[in-house]
Design a protein around this motif. Structure first.
Motif, PDB file in Angstrom:
ATOM      1  N   ALA A 133      46.238-170.645 -42.828  1.00 55.13           N
ATOM      2  CA  ALA A 133      45.119-169.959 -42.161  1.00 55.13           C
ATOM      3  C   ALA A 133      44.830-170.583 -40.797  1.00 55.13           C
ATOM      4  CB  ALA A 133      43.881-169.995 -43.043  1.00 55.13           C
ATOM      5  N   LEU A 134      44.910-171.897 -40.707  1.00 53.18           N
ATOM      6  CA  LEU A 134      44.662-172.564 -39.425  1.00 53.18           C
ATOM      7  C   LEU A 134      45.718-172.187 -38.398  1.00 53.18           C
ATOM      8  CD1 LEU A 134      43.253-174.534 -37.538  1.00 53.18           C
ATOM      9  CD2 LEU A 134      44.555-176.383 -38.621  1.00 53.18           C
ATOM     10  N   VAL A 135      46.989-172.246 -38.766  1.00 54.24           N
ATOM     11  CA  VAL A 135      48.052-171.893 -37.816  1.00 54.24           C
ATOM     12  C   VAL A 135      47.950-170.419 -37.431  1.00 54.24           C
ATOM     13  CG1 VAL A 135      50.550-171.725 -37.458  1.00 54.24           C
ATOM     14  CG2 VAL A 135      49.583-173.743 -38.561  1.00 54.24           C
ATOM     15  N   ASP A 136      47.636-169.561 -38.387  1.00 51.07           N
ATOM     16  CA  ASP A 136      47.458-168.135 -38.075  1.00 51.07           C
ATOM     17  C   ASP A 136      46.313-167.930 -37.079  1.00 51.07           C
ATOM     18  OD1 ASP A 136      49.539-167.438 -39.764  1.00 51.07           O
ATOM     19  OD2 ASP A 136      48.245-166.644 -41.342  1.00 51.07           O
ATOM     20  N   LYS A 137      45.289-168.737 -37.187  1.00 51.76           N
ATOM     21  CA  LYS A 137      44.131-168.647 -36.280  1.00 51.76           C
ATOM     22  C   LYS A 137      44.493-169.140 -34.878  1.00 51.76           C
ATOM     23  CE  LYS A 137      39.476-170.716 -36.051  1.00 51.76           C
ATOM     24  NZ  LYS A 137      38.561-171.561 -36.844  1.00 51.76           N
ATOM     25  N   VAL A 138      45.207-170.272 -34.804  1.00 49.24           N
ATOM     26  CA  VAL A 138      45.535-170.880 -33.506  1.00 49.24           C
ATOM     27  C   VAL A 138      46.704-170.173 -32.817  1.00 49.24           C
ATOM     28  CG1 VAL A 138      46.304-173.014 -32.377  1.00 49.24           C
ATOM     29  CG2 VAL A 138      44.578-173.113 -34.190  1.00 49.24           C
ATOM     30  N   PHE A 139      47.691-169.732 -33.603  1.00 46.61           N
ATOM     31  CA  PHE A 139      48.880-169.049 -33.064  1.00 46.61           C
ATOM     32  C   PHE A 139      49.003-167.670 -33.711  1.00 46.61           C
ATOM     33  CE2 PHE A 139      50.364-173.639 -33.324  1.00 46.61           C
ATOM     34  CZ  PHE A 139      50.213-173.924 -31.981  1.00 46.61           C
ATOM     35  N   PRO A 140      48.096-166.744 -33.453  1.00 47.12           N
ATOM     36  CA  PRO A 140      48.121-165.456 -34.158  1.00 47.12           C
ATOM     37  C   PRO A 140      49.399-164.653 -33.948  1.00 47.12           C
ATOM     38  CG  PRO A 140      46.586-165.376 -32.315  1.00 47.12           C
ATOM     39  CD  PRO A 140      47.029-166.803 -32.461  1.00 47.12           C
ATOM     40  N   TYR A 141      50.063-164.826 -32.821  1.00 45.24           N
ATOM     41  CA  TYR A 141      51.270-164.057 -32.506  1.00 45.24           C
ATOM     42  C   TYR A 141      52.455-164.463 -33.377  1.00 45.24           C
ATOM     43  CZ  TYR A 141      51.043-168.224 -29.640  1.00 45.24           C
ATOM     44  OH  TYR A 141      50.832-169.515 -29.216  1.00 45.24           O
ATOM     45  N   GLN A 142      52.457-165.666 -33.966  1.00 41.42           N
ATOM     46  CA  GLN A 142      53.595-166.113 -34.774  1.00 41.42           C
ATOM     47  C   GLN A 142      53.683-165.376 -36.108  1.00 41.42           C
ATOM     48  OE1 GLN A 142      53.306-168.427 -37.802  1.00 41.42           O
ATOM     49  NE2 GLN A 142      51.180-167.817 -37.730  1.00 41.42           N
ATOM     50  N   ARG A 143      52.599-164.759 -36.533  1.00 43.39           N
ATOM     51  CA  ARG A 143      52.614-164.023 -37.804  1.00 43.39           C
ATOM     52  C   ARG A 143      53.548-162.826 -37.761  1.00 43.39           C
ATOM     53  NH1 ARG A 143      46.359-163.137 -38.867  1.00 43.39           N
ATOM     54  NH2 ARG A 143      46.416-163.211 -36.636  1.00 43.39           N
ATOM     55  N   GLN A 144      53.849-162.332 -36.555  1.00 45.97           N
ATOM     56  CA  GLN A 144      54.678-161.134 -36.414  1.00 45.97           C
ATOM     57  C   GLN A 144      56.155-161.400 -36.700  1.00 45.97           C
ATOM     58  OE1 GLN A 144      53.780-159.915 -32.443  1.00 45.97           O
ATOM     59  NE2 GLN A 144      51.636-159.527 -32.910  1.00 45.97           N
ATOM     60  N   SER A 145      56.559-162.649 -36.636  1.00 43.47           N
ATOM     61  CA  SER A 145      57.949-163.003 -36.887  1.00 43.47           C
ATOM     62  C   SER A 145      58.189-163.099 -38.390  1.00 43.47           C
ATOM     63  CB  SER A 145      58.266-164.351 -36.229  1.00 43.47           C
ATOM     64  OG  SER A 145      59.546-164.777 -36.595  1.00 43.47           O
ATOM     65  N   ARG A 146      59.323-162.586 -38.822  1.00 42.04           N
ATOM     66  CA  ARG A 146      59.609-162.587 -40.261  1.00 42.04           C
ATOM     67  C   ARG A 146      59.772-163.993 -40.816  1.00 42.04           C
ATOM     68  NH1 ARG A 146      64.406-159.568 -43.569  1.00 42.04           N
ATOM     69  NH2 ARG A 146      63.780-160.355 -45.578  1.00 42.04           N
ATOM     70  N   TYR A 147      60.519-164.839 -40.111  1.00 42.93           N
ATOM     71  CA  TYR A 147      60.794-166.176 -40.619  1.00 42.93           C
ATOM     72  C   TYR A 147      60.100-167.272 -39.835  1.00 42.93           C
ATOM     73  CZ  TYR A 147      64.477-163.588 -42.929  1.00 42.93           C
ATOM     74  OH  TYR A 147      65.164-162.670 -43.662  1.00 42.93           O
ATOM     75  N   GLU A 148      59.944-167.049 -38.552  1.00 37.48           N
ATOM     76  CA  GLU A 148      59.353-168.088 -37.718  1.00 37.48           C
ATOM     77  C   GLU A 148      57.832-167.971 -37.745  1.00 37.48           C
ATOM     78  OE1 GLU A 148      59.752-169.586 -33.176  1.00 37.48           O
ATOM     79  OE2 GLU A 148      61.516-168.697 -34.069  1.00 37.48           O
ATOM     80  N   ASN A 149      57.280-168.175 -38.935  1.00 33.80           N
ATOM     81  CA  ASN A 149      55.829-168.166 -39.088  1.00 33.80           C
ATOM     82  C   ASN A 149      55.434-169.244 -40.075  1.00 33.80           C
ATOM     83  OD1 ASN A 149      55.478-167.015 -41.847  1.00 33.80           O
ATOM     84  ND2 ASN A 149      56.451-165.231 -40.924  1.00 33.80           N
ATOM     85  N   ALA A 150      54.185-169.680 -39.975  1.00 35.38           N
ATOM     86  CA  ALA A 150      53.709-170.806 -40.782  1.00 35.38           C
ATOM     87  C   ALA A 150      53.781-170.524 -42.269  1.00 35.38           C
ATOM     88  CB  ALA A 150      52.293-171.172 -40.382  1.00 35.38           C
ATOM     89  N   SER A 151      53.480-169.322 -42.683  1.00 37.24           N
ATOM     90  CA  SER A 151      53.508-169.014 -44.107  1.00 37.24           C
ATOM     91  C   SER A 151      54.902-169.286 -44.678  1.00 37.24           C
ATOM     92  CB  SER A 151      53.107-167.562 -44.350  1.00 37.24           C
ATOM     93  OG  SER A 151      53.141-167.270 -45.724  1.00 37.24           O
ATOM     94  N   PHE A 152      55.919-168.793 -44.017  1.00 39.03           N
ATOM     95  CA  PHE A 152      57.285-169.022 -44.481  1.00 39.03           C
ATOM     96  C   PHE A 152      57.661-170.501 -44.366  1.00 39.03           C
ATOM     97  CE2 PHE A 152      61.731-169.741 -43.463  1.00 39.03           C
ATOM     98  CZ  PHE A 152      62.314-169.291 -44.635  1.00 39.03           C
ATOM     99  N   ALA A 153      57.443-171.095 -43.196  1.00 44.80           N
ATOM    100  CA  ALA A 153      57.873-172.472 -42.956  1.00 44.80           C
ATOM    101  C   ALA A 153      57.205-173.446 -43.912  1.00 44.80           C
ATOM    102  CB  ALA A 153      57.574-172.857 -41.503  1.00 44.80           C
ATOM    103  N   PHE A 154      55.894-173.307 -44.084  1.00 43.98           N
ATOM    104  CA  PHE A 154      55.178-174.231 -44.956  1.00 43.98           C
ATOM    105  C   PHE A 154      55.598-174.065 -46.416  1.00 43.98           C
ATOM    106  CE2 PHE A 154      51.195-174.723 -42.024  1.00 43.98           C
ATOM    107  CZ  PHE A 154      51.979-175.360 -41.081  1.00 43.98           C
ATOM    108  N   ARG A 155      55.719-172.824 -46.861  1.00 44.75           N
ATOM    109  CA  ARG A 155      56.144-172.591 -48.251  1.00 44.75           C
ATOM    110  C   ARG A 155      57.571-173.108 -48.480  1.00 44.75           C
ATOM    111  NH1 ARG A 155      52.154-169.408 -50.364  1.00 44.75           N
ATOM    112  NH2 ARG A 155      51.050-168.141 -48.850  1.00 44.75           N
ATOM    113  N   ALA A 156      58.448-172.870 -47.522  1.00 41.63           N
ATOM    114  CA  ALA A 156      59.829-173.331 -47.645  1.00 41.63           C
ATOM    115  C   ALA A 156      59.893-174.853 -47.722  1.00 41.63           C
ATOM    116  CB  ALA A 156      60.662-172.817 -46.480  1.00 41.63           C
ATOM    117  N   SER A 157      59.036-175.536 -46.964  1.00 36.00           N
ATOM    118  CA  SER A 157      59.055-176.998 -46.991  1.00 36.00           C
ATOM    119  C   SER A 157      58.616-177.544 -48.349  1.00 36.00           C
ATOM    120  CB  SER A 157      58.174-177.572 -45.883  1.00 36.00           C
ATOM    121  OG  SER A 157      56.798-177.446 -46.191  1.00 36.00           O
TER     122      SER A 157
END
Length: 170
Positions: free
Chosen positions: A16-40
Motif C-alpha cells: 500500500a505504501l509503494v502504491d501510494k508513493v509510486f502509483p504509476y508502477q501498479r500498471q506494470s504486470r511484473y514490475e510492481n511492488a505487489s508482485f516483487a514483494f510477494r515473490a521475495s
C-alpha cells in the motif's frame, strides 16, 4: 524507527505504501511492488520463481521501516540482482517513505542501510534507476549525497520524463 525484513505481517502495508508513493508502477504486470514483494517472500513457489527467471531476476530481498510508536510501515527498500550483472551488482528497489513521515531522515537511513548491506554478498556496485518526475526531486538529492552518480538516462516512452540510472562503487 526500526528496519526489519519484509514479512507476511508487513506485506500489505508495504504494498500500500509503494502504491501510494509510486502509483504509476501498479500498471506494470511484473514490475510492481505487489508482485516483487510477494515473490521475495515466496522464493520456493514455482509460479513466482518461474516469473522471476523470465525477468532475469536471480535474487530479491526487501525491508520495511516500522514506526515503533504506531507499528505502521513508513518506509521500504530492497536489493535485487539481475542475471546480466549478478556477480558484481545489486540494484536498489522500491525505496520510499510515507509522505507524512518525510523530513525525518528515514530515506537516508534506508539508502544507508542498503549501501551497508550490499557488499555482504560480494557485490562491488550498487545500481538503481529512478526518474526525473517532480515528486522524485528530493530523492535525487539524497542519491547524489550518498555518492550514487548518474551513469545514463533514457526517455520514458509516451512521457516528457526520463529514466535516470545511478550507481555507487562499493
Amino acid at each position: 524507527m526500526l528496519i526489519q525484513p519484509l514479512s507476511y505481517q508487513t506485506l500489505e502495508q508495504a504494498i500500500a505504501l509503494v502504491d501510494k508513493v509510486f502509483p504509476y508502477q501498479r500498471q506494470s504486470r511484473y514490475e510492481n511492488a505487489s508482485f516483487a514483494f510477494r515473490a521475495s517472500l515466496e522464493k520456493n513457489n514455482p509460479s513466482y520463481s518461474s516469473l522471476l527467471y523470465q525477468m532475469q531476476i536471480t535474487e530479491a530481498n526487501y525491508w520495511v521501516t516500522i514506526d515503533e510508536s504506531s507499528g505502521k510501515v513508513v518506509g521500504t527498500t530492497g536489493l535485487y540482482s539481475y542475471t546480466k550483472d549478478e556477480s558484481e551488482a545489486y540494484w536498489l528497489g522500491y525505496t520510499c517513505v510515507d509522505p507524512y513521515f518525510r523530513g525525518q531522515g528515514i530515506g537516508g537511513m534506508l539508502v544507508d542501510f542498503a549501501i551497508e548491506k550490499a557488499p555482504s554478498s560480494g557485490k562491488k556496485i550498487l545500481r538503481l534507476y529512478t526518474s526525473n518526475y517532480p515528486d522524485q526531486a528530493v530523492a535525487q538529492i539524497l542519491y547524489e549525497k550518498r555518492g550514487l552518480l548518474i551513469t545514463g538516462e533514457e526517455q520514458i516512452e509516451g512521457t516528457n520524463f526520463k529514466k535516470i540510472y545511478r550507481e555507487l562503487k562499493l
